[in-house]
Design a protein around this motif. Structure first.
Motif, PDB file in Angstrom:
ATOM      1  N   ALA A   1       0.857  -1.187   0.000  1.00 38.88           N
ATOM      2  CA  ALA A   1       0.000   0.000   0.000  1.00 38.88           C
ATOM      3  C   ALA A   1       0.892   1.236   0.000  1.00 38.88           C
ATOM      4  CB  ALA A   1      -0.910   0.009   1.227  1.00 38.88           C
ATOM      5  N   ILE A   2       0.603   2.176  -0.875  1.00 38.37           N
ATOM      6  CA  ILE A   2       1.360   3.416  -0.960  1.00 38.37           C
ATOM      7  C   ILE A   2       0.480   4.551  -0.455  1.00 38.37           C
ATOM      8  CG2 ILE A   2       2.529   5.035  -2.505  1.00 38.37           C
ATOM      9  CD1 ILE A   2       4.019   2.386  -2.120  1.00 38.37           C
ATOM     10  N   SER A   3       0.971   5.269   0.554  1.00 44.10           N
ATOM     11  CA  SER A   3       0.154   6.310   1.187  1.00 44.10           C
ATOM     12  C   SER A   3      -0.063   7.513   0.281  1.00 44.10           C
ATOM     13  CB  SER A   3       0.803   6.758   2.506  1.00 44.10           C
ATOM     14  OG  SER A   3       2.048   7.393   2.262  1.00 44.10           O
ATOM     15  N   HIS A   4       0.942   7.872  -0.526  1.00 47.36           N
ATOM     16  CA  HIS A   4       0.827   8.964  -1.489  1.00 47.36           C
ATOM     17  C   HIS A   4       2.058   8.927  -2.383  1.00 47.36           C
ATOM     18  CE1 HIS A   4       3.299  10.648   1.714  1.00 47.36           C
ATOM     19  NE2 HIS A   4       3.593  11.698   0.977  1.00 47.36           N
ATOM     20  N   GLY A   5       2.086   9.762  -3.410  1.00 52.67           N
ATOM     21  CA  GLY A   5       3.094   9.618  -4.444  1.00 52.67           C
ATOM     22  C   GLY A   5       4.392  10.354  -4.254  1.00 52.67           C
ATOM     23  N   HIS A   6       4.713  10.834  -3.061  1.00 54.30           N
ATOM     24  CA  HIS A   6       5.971  11.551  -2.848  1.00 54.30           C
ATOM     25  C   HIS A   6       7.168  10.600  -2.829  1.00 54.30           C
ATOM     26  CE1 HIS A   6       4.647  15.731  -1.152  1.00 54.30           C
ATOM     27  NE2 HIS A   6       4.560  15.654  -2.458  1.00 54.30           N
ATOM     28  N   PHE A   7       8.312  11.128  -3.271  1.00 50.06           N
ATOM     29  CA  PHE A   7       9.519  10.315  -3.469  1.00 50.06           C
ATOM     30  C   PHE A   7       9.971   9.602  -2.205  1.00 50.06           C
ATOM     31  CE2 PHE A   7      11.084  14.306  -1.846  1.00 50.06           C
ATOM     32  CZ  PHE A   7      12.179  13.970  -1.064  1.00 50.06           C
ATOM     33  N   ASP A   8       9.727  10.200  -1.030  1.00 53.78           N
ATOM     34  CA  ASP A   8      10.222   9.601   0.212  1.00 53.78           C
ATOM     35  C   ASP A   8       9.351   8.441   0.698  1.00 53.78           C
ATOM     36  OD1 ASP A   8       8.431  11.759   0.486  1.00 53.78           O
ATOM     37  OD2 ASP A   8       8.975  12.129   2.563  1.00 53.78           O
ATOM     38  N   HIS A   9       8.378   8.057  -0.128  1.00 54.62           N
ATOM     39  CA  HIS A   9       7.523   6.909   0.192  1.00 54.62           C
ATOM     40  C   HIS A   9       7.510   5.866  -0.916  1.00 54.62           C
ATOM     41  CE1 HIS A   9       5.668   8.883   3.778  1.00 54.62           C
ATOM     42  NE2 HIS A   9       6.128   9.941   3.131  1.00 54.62           N
ATOM     43  N   ILE A  10       8.171   6.150  -2.031  1.00 58.18           N
ATOM     44  CA  ILE A  10       8.142   5.236  -3.172  1.00 58.18           C
ATOM     45  C   ILE A  10       9.539   4.824  -3.651  1.00 58.18           C
ATOM     46  CG2 ILE A  10       5.900   6.080  -3.988  1.00 58.18           C
ATOM     47  CD1 ILE A  10       7.404   7.804  -6.035  1.00 58.18           C
ATOM     48  N   GLY A  11      10.600   5.350  -3.017  1.00 57.24           N
ATOM     49  CA  GLY A  11      11.951   5.167  -3.543  1.00 57.24           C
ATOM     50  C   GLY A  11      12.414   3.729  -3.641  1.00 57.24           C
ATOM     51  N   GLY A  12      11.982   2.873  -2.733  1.00 58.02           N
ATOM     52  CA  GLY A  12      12.415   1.477  -2.739  1.00 58.02           C
ATOM     53  C   GLY A  12      11.377   0.524  -3.311  1.00 58.02           C
ATOM     54  N   LEU A  13      10.320   1.074  -3.925  1.00 55.97           N
ATOM     55  CA  LEU A  13       9.226   0.226  -4.400  1.00 55.97           C
ATOM     56  C   LEU A  13       9.687  -0.786  -5.435  1.00 55.97           C
ATOM     57  CD1 LEU A  13       6.245  -0.549  -4.603  1.00 55.97           C
ATOM     58  CD2 LEU A  13       5.940   1.362  -6.215  1.00 55.97           C
ATOM     59  N   PHE A  14      10.465  -0.345  -6.424  1.00 59.47           N
ATOM     60  CA  PHE A  14      10.888  -1.264  -7.482  1.00 59.47           C
ATOM     61  C   PHE A  14      11.788  -2.358  -6.929  1.00 59.47           C
ATOM     62  CE2 PHE A  14      10.491   2.493 -10.622  1.00 59.47           C
ATOM     63  CZ  PHE A  14       9.122   2.351 -10.612  1.00 59.47           C
ATOM     64  N   PHE A  15      12.610  -2.017  -5.939  1.00 56.93           N
ATOM     65  CA  PHE A  15      13.466  -3.027  -5.315  1.00 56.93           C
ATOM     66  C   PHE A  15      12.620  -4.129  -4.688  1.00 56.93           C
ATOM     67  CE2 PHE A  15      15.295  -4.620  -1.339  1.00 56.93           C
ATOM     68  CZ  PHE A  15      16.436  -5.253  -1.835  1.00 56.93           C
ATOM     69  N   VAL A  16      11.584  -3.745  -3.954  1.00 55.94           N
ATOM     70  CA  VAL A  16      10.726  -4.745  -3.307  1.00 55.94           C
ATOM     71  C   VAL A  16      10.037  -5.611  -4.353  1.00 55.94           C
ATOM     72  CG1 VAL A  16       8.723  -5.091  -1.815  1.00 55.94           C
ATOM     73  CG2 VAL A  16      10.362  -3.275  -1.291  1.00 55.94           C
ATOM     74  N   LEU A  17       9.544  -5.001  -5.411  1.00 56.09           N
ATOM     75  CA  LEU A  17       8.865  -5.768  -6.455  1.00 56.09           C
ATOM     76  C   LEU A  17       9.821  -6.750  -7.128  1.00 56.09           C
ATOM     77  CD1 LEU A  17       6.674  -2.940  -8.060  1.00 56.09           C
ATOM     78  CD2 LEU A  17       5.892  -4.822  -6.590  1.00 56.09           C
ATOM     79  N   ARG A  18      11.081  -6.332  -7.303  1.00 55.53           N
ATOM     80  CA  ARG A  18      12.064  -7.222  -7.933  1.00 55.53           C
ATOM     81  C   ARG A  18      12.425  -8.396  -7.036  1.00 55.53           C
ATOM     82  NH1 ARG A  18      14.687  -2.277  -9.312  1.00 55.53           N
ATOM     83  NH2 ARG A  18      16.292  -2.726  -7.745  1.00 55.53           N
ATOM     84  N   GLN A  19      12.318  -8.228  -5.713  1.00 54.71           N
ATOM     85  CA  GLN A  19      12.664  -9.301  -4.787  1.00 54.71           C
ATOM     86  C   GLN A  19      11.611 -10.404  -4.733  1.00 54.71           C
ATOM     87  OE1 GLN A  19      15.782  -9.226  -3.191  1.00 54.71           O
ATOM     88  NE2 GLN A  19      15.851  -7.563  -4.686  1.00 54.71           N
ATOM     89  N   SER A  20      10.416 -10.080  -5.188  1.00 51.06           N
ATOM     90  CA  SER A  20       9.309 -11.020  -5.037  1.00 51.06           C
ATOM     91  C   SER A  20       9.355 -12.111  -6.097  1.00 51.06           C
ATOM     92  CB  SER A  20       7.976 -10.272  -5.123  1.00 51.06           C
ATOM     93  OG  SER A  20       6.898 -11.167  -5.005  1.00 51.06           O
ATOM     94  N   SER A  21       8.969 -13.306  -5.686  1.00 49.92           N
ATOM     95  CA  SER A  21       8.910 -14.436  -6.612  1.00 49.92           C
ATOM     96  C   SER A  21       7.599 -14.446  -7.406  1.00 49.92           C
ATOM     97  CB  SER A  21       9.068 -15.752  -5.849  1.00 49.92           C
ATOM     98  OG  SER A  21       8.063 -15.869  -4.850  1.00 49.92           O
ATOM     99  N   CYS A  22       6.709 -13.512  -7.088  1.00 46.71           N
ATOM    100  CA  CYS A  22       5.448 -13.416  -7.823  1.00 46.71           C
ATOM    101  C   CYS A  22       5.052 -11.938  -7.935  1.00 46.71           C
ATOM    102  CB  CYS A  22       4.339 -14.218  -7.130  1.00 46.71           C
ATOM    103  SG  CYS A  22       4.002 -13.671  -5.454  1.00 46.71           S
ATOM    104  N   ARG A  23       4.084 -11.664  -8.738  1.00 42.32           N
ATOM    105  CA  ARG A  23       3.593 -10.299  -8.888  1.00 42.32           C
ATOM    106  C   ARG A  23       2.789  -9.905  -7.655  1.00 42.32           C
ATOM    107  NH1 ARG A  23       4.100  -8.402 -14.097  1.00 42.32           N
ATOM    108  NH2 ARG A  23       2.387  -6.919 -13.862  1.00 42.32           N
TER     109      ARG A  23
END
Length: 312
Positions: free
Chosen positions: A93-115
């Protein structure tokens, strides 16, 4: 409309990213566990916020990530040091679109074995800028929907409240503004209908849980809509008046927001939560004043801390 949020037995919230770290704070009480690290290991603090939320109910456990800090570096380092398996995350869940809340999002998605489903308000993708004191502007980093899906996220967009995880978690969607003193920032702007306007932060949203026999746990990102507005709206859409805990960024830092600290504290006293845990953009001065006004409820956040609700 009332959303039927089911009660859960226990909630553990681990602070993956926050503005403050202090490895000399060693504490183990029913509410709080602070990490004890071997020498040579440390946790990174940065201007950002990320929570790992474990929800226990009926013998089952769900793991949710709320926000992803400013950088991949801090989130990745802290997760590794704390022994957190990011592949256990079922939803983001993303609280809002500011950079200090989304910076590591792609890293987390890449770590996952599923979507992974990524729950956001559509306005989180807005173009944004900040006005400097000299009248010029700096453009704020932003996301695109394609970037999220290409990284492995399954976008779930809603302006309205959303019940998640078989009704165990409620994402507020756009928060109703009812207080007179929470008016947002005068220097933050967003693109709407082809023109920049004072940012209404339509995307600002909080997570809500219902702790069995205790009341609501309200978790904000920055509370650009106002932390009191957020709490009042949580009560309205759940039909539950009792608040067990309010935690997250309260956005009371800086000279402009300093003026609303007394009104915020008065409203917090009236709401009377058992636990108040201000973080991130709340600011040092507001944290001190909250701790003085509500000493029995206040708890200090540090990176790596786990807050246990329902273990008391």
């Amino acid at each position: 409309m009332i959303y039927s949020l089911l009660p859960v037995d226990r909630v553990d919230v681990t602070v993956l990213v926050d503005n403050y770290t202090d490895l000399l704070m060693v504490e183990e009480i029913p509410l709080i566990s602070r990490p004890i690290l071997s020498y040579g290991k440390t946790l990174f603090a940065e201007h950002g916020l990320s929570f790992l939320i474990k929800i226990y109910s009926g013998g089952k456990t769900c793991t949710v990530l709320m926000d992803a800090g400013s950088t991949e570096t801090a989130l990745a380092q802290n997760a590794e040091i704390l022994g957190i398996n990011l592949d256990e995350i079922s939803d983001i869940a993303i609280s809002h679109g500011h950079f200090d809340h989304i910076g590591g999002l792609f890293f987390v998605l890449r770590q996952s074995s599923c979507r992974i489903p990524v729950h956001m308000h559509p306005a989180a993708f807005s173009m944004r800028r900040k006005r400097r004191p000299d009248g010029t502007y700096t453009v704020l980093p932003s996301l695109s929907q394609d970037e999220v899906t290409h990284a492995g996220g399954i976008l779930s967009l809603s302006q309205k409240p959303s019940l998640l995880l078989d009704k165990k978690l409620l994402l507020t969607g756009e928060i109703e503004r009812t207080t007179s003193f929470e008016q947002g920032s005068p220097v933050l702007e967003a693109m709407e209908d082809g023109a920049f306007v004072r940012d209404p932060f339509r995307d600002d949203q909080s997570l809500i849980l219902h702790l069995r026999d205790k009341g609501l746990i309200i978790i904000s990102g920055c509370a650009h809509a106002g932390i009191i507005n957020s709490a009042l709206y949580a009560r309205k859409i759940t039909g539950i008046d009792n608040i067990h805990a309010i935690m997250g960024g309260f956005h009371l830092s800086g000279p402009y927001f300093k003026r609303i600290i007394p009104d915020t504290i008065s409203a917090l006293q009236e709401l009377n939560p058992e636990h108040i845990i201000p973080m991130h953009c709340t600011g040092w001065e507001a944290q001190v004043e909250i701790s003085r006004a509500l000493p029995g409820a206040f708890a200090l956040s540090t990176v790596g801390t786990t807050f246990h609700f329902g273990r008391e």
